[in-house]
Design a protein around this motif. Structure first.
Motif, short mmCIF file in Angstrom:
data_model
loop_
_atom_site.label_atom_id
_atom_site.label_comp_id
_atom_site.label_asym_id
_atom_site.label_seq_id
_atom_site.Cartn_x
_atom_site.Cartn_y
_atom_site.Cartn_z
N TYR A 77 34.81 35.48 -3.45
CA TYR A 77 35.09 34.14 -3.06
C TYR A 77 35.20 33.13 -4.31
O TYR A 77 34.40 32.79 -5.17
CB TYR A 77 33.86 33.36 -2.00
CG TYR A 77 34.47 32.15 -1.97
CD1 TYR A 77 35.56 31.89 -1.26
CD2 TYR A 77 33.57 31.09 -2.47
CE1 TYR A 77 35.96 30.39 -0.99
CE2 TYR A 77 34.06 29.68 -2.12
CZ TYR A 77 35.15 29.34 -1.49
OH TYR A 77 35.48 27.98 -1.17
N LYS A 78 36.50 32.84 -4.65
CA LYS A 78 36.86 31.69 -5.55
C LYS A 78 37.83 30.78 -4.84
O LYS A 78 38.69 31.23 -4.40
CB LYS A 78 37.52 32.50 -6.51
CG LYS A 78 36.51 33.44 -7.53
CD LYS A 78 37.18 33.90 -8.92
CE LYS A 78 36.17 34.80 -9.66
NZ LYS A 78 35.15 35.49 -9.07
N THR A 79 37.68 29.38 -5.32
CA THR A 79 38.45 28.59 -4.71
C THR A 79 39.62 28.59 -5.39
O THR A 79 39.93 28.84 -6.59
CB THR A 79 37.76 27.09 -4.82
OG1 THR A 79 36.59 27.03 -4.42
CG2 THR A 79 38.49 26.34 -4.44
N PRO A 80 40.90 28.63 -4.56
CA PRO A 80 42.16 28.60 -5.13
C PRO A 80 42.55 27.72 -6.33
O PRO A 80 42.08 26.63 -5.91
CB PRO A 80 43.08 28.77 -4.04
CG PRO A 80 42.26 29.22 -3.00
CD PRO A 80 40.71 28.73 -3.00
N LYS A 81 43.30 28.14 -7.10
CA LYS A 81 43.77 26.85 -8.09
C LYS A 81 44.80 26.20 -7.79
O LYS A 81 45.01 25.12 -8.17
CB LYS A 81 43.75 27.45 -9.66
CG LYS A 81 42.50 28.06 -9.93
CD LYS A 81 42.54 28.19 -11.47
CE LYS A 81 41.32 29.05 -11.95
NZ LYS A 81 40.20 28.79 -11.35
N SER A 82 45.59 26.66 -6.68
CA SER A 82 46.87 25.92 -6.19
C SER A 82 46.43 25.63 -4.77
O SER A 82 45.95 26.26 -4.02
CB SER A 82 48.06 26.81 -6.30
OG SER A 82 47.92 27.77 -5.54
N ASN A 83 46.93 24.42 -4.21
CA ASN A 83 46.63 23.95 -2.92
C ASN A 83 45.42 23.96 -2.53
O ASN A 83 45.12 24.36 -1.28
CB ASN A 83 47.60 24.67 -2.02
CG ASN A 83 48.19 24.05 -0.64
OD1 ASN A 83 47.95 22.98 -0.72
ND2 ASN A 83 48.98 24.71 0.27
N THR A 84 44.55 23.42 -3.51
CA THR A 84 43.12 23.55 -3.39
C THR A 84 42.61 22.68 -2.09
O THR A 84 41.87 23.28 -1.50
CB THR A 84 42.53 22.90 -4.64
OG1 THR A 84 42.98 23.65 -5.74
CG2 THR A 84 40.91 23.06 -4.45
N SER A 85 43.12 21.74 -1.85
CA SER A 85 42.56 20.77 -0.85
C SER A 85 42.87 21.63 0.67
O SER A 85 41.93 21.53 1.58
CB SER A 85 43.29 19.41 -0.63
OG SER A 85 44.77 19.53 -0.72
N PHE A 86 44.15 22.18 0.75
CA PHE A 86 44.15 22.84 2.00
C PHE A 86 43.41 23.86 1.96
O PHE A 86 42.85 24.02 3.20
CB PHE A 86 45.73 23.48 1.81
CG PHE A 86 46.03 24.38 3.03
CD1 PHE A 86 46.31 24.10 4.17
CD2 PHE A 86 46.14 25.82 2.72
CE1 PHE A 86 46.80 25.05 5.26
CE2 PHE A 86 46.12 26.68 3.67
CZ PHE A 86 46.52 26.49 5.09
N TRP A 87 43.07 24.75 1.21
CA TRP A 87 42.24 26.05 1.27
C TRP A 87 40.77 25.46 1.52
O TRP A 87 40.11 26.12 2.24
CB TRP A 87 42.40 26.94 0.21
CG TRP A 87 43.51 27.66 -0.06
CD1 TRP A 87 44.86 27.52 -0.82
CD2 TRP A 87 44.17 28.80 0.99
NE1 TRP A 87 45.69 28.58 -0.51
CE2 TRP A 87 45.26 29.02 0.69
CE3 TRP A 87 43.36 29.20 2.01
CZ2 TRP A 87 45.83 30.17 1.38
CZ3 TRP A 87 43.95 30.19 2.97
CH2 TRP A 87 45.13 30.52 2.41
N LEU A 88 40.44 24.46 0.94
CA LEU A 88 38.88 23.95 1.00
C LEU A 88 38.92 23.50 2.49
O LEU A 88 37.56 23.69 3.04
CB LEU A 88 38.57 22.92 0.14
CG LEU A 88 38.24 23.48 -1.46
CD1 LEU A 88 38.26 22.23 -2.22
CD2 LEU A 88 37.10 24.54 -1.48
#
Length: 140
Positions: A77-88
């Motif tokens: 699990y790693k927070t994506p670096k693009s479109n971060t707010s959507f994924w979080l």
């Protein structure tokens, strides 16, 4: 680090990720079946439609992907670096739904077992033996 594929290609790749009958689910179900456990898949009559429901043991099993369910302190699990707010937002909603479903099931007297993708990758047999031990404890 920038994505190595175009937005269109990434969208195509992501659209092919399944929510049911994933490889970890198939491995767990095959193990259970070959060890004499009978179950229902994605049983919709109880909260959360668990991946596996064993009525004899009154137990729901969820097989969670580490990324999709935000497994903390996990290398998968790693927070994506693009479109971060959507994924979080998406992952946090998944986590909240998981907690609600687990609480609802436990309030109904149903035991809940959560198997993480990384546990299966690390040591499949040990993880499944632990699941079987938990099931047998529940029936006694």
């Amino acid at each position: 680090m920038a994505d190595t594929v175009s937005k269109k290609k990434r969208s195509e790749i992501m659209s092919k990720i399944r929510g049911k009958d994933t490889k970890p689910e198939l491995m767990v179900r095959q193990y259970l079946y070959h060890n004499g456990f009978r179950y229902r898949k994605h049983y919709r009559k109880i909260p959360g439609s668990p991946d596996v429901y064993l009525s004899k043991y009154n137990t729901a099993i969820f097989i969670n992907g580490c990324f999709w369910h935000g497994h903390e302190n996990c290398k998968y699990y790693k927070t994506p670096k693009s479109n971060t707010s959507f994924w979080l937002d998406k992952i946090n909603k998944n986590k909240a739904r998981d907690i609600k479903n687990k609480n609802d099931l436990q309030n109904m007297g149903i035991q809940v077992i959560i198997i993480w993708e990384c546990e299966l990758k690390r040591d499949f047999n040990k993880t499944m033996q632990s699941v079987v031990e938990t099931l047998y404890k529940n029936i006694q």
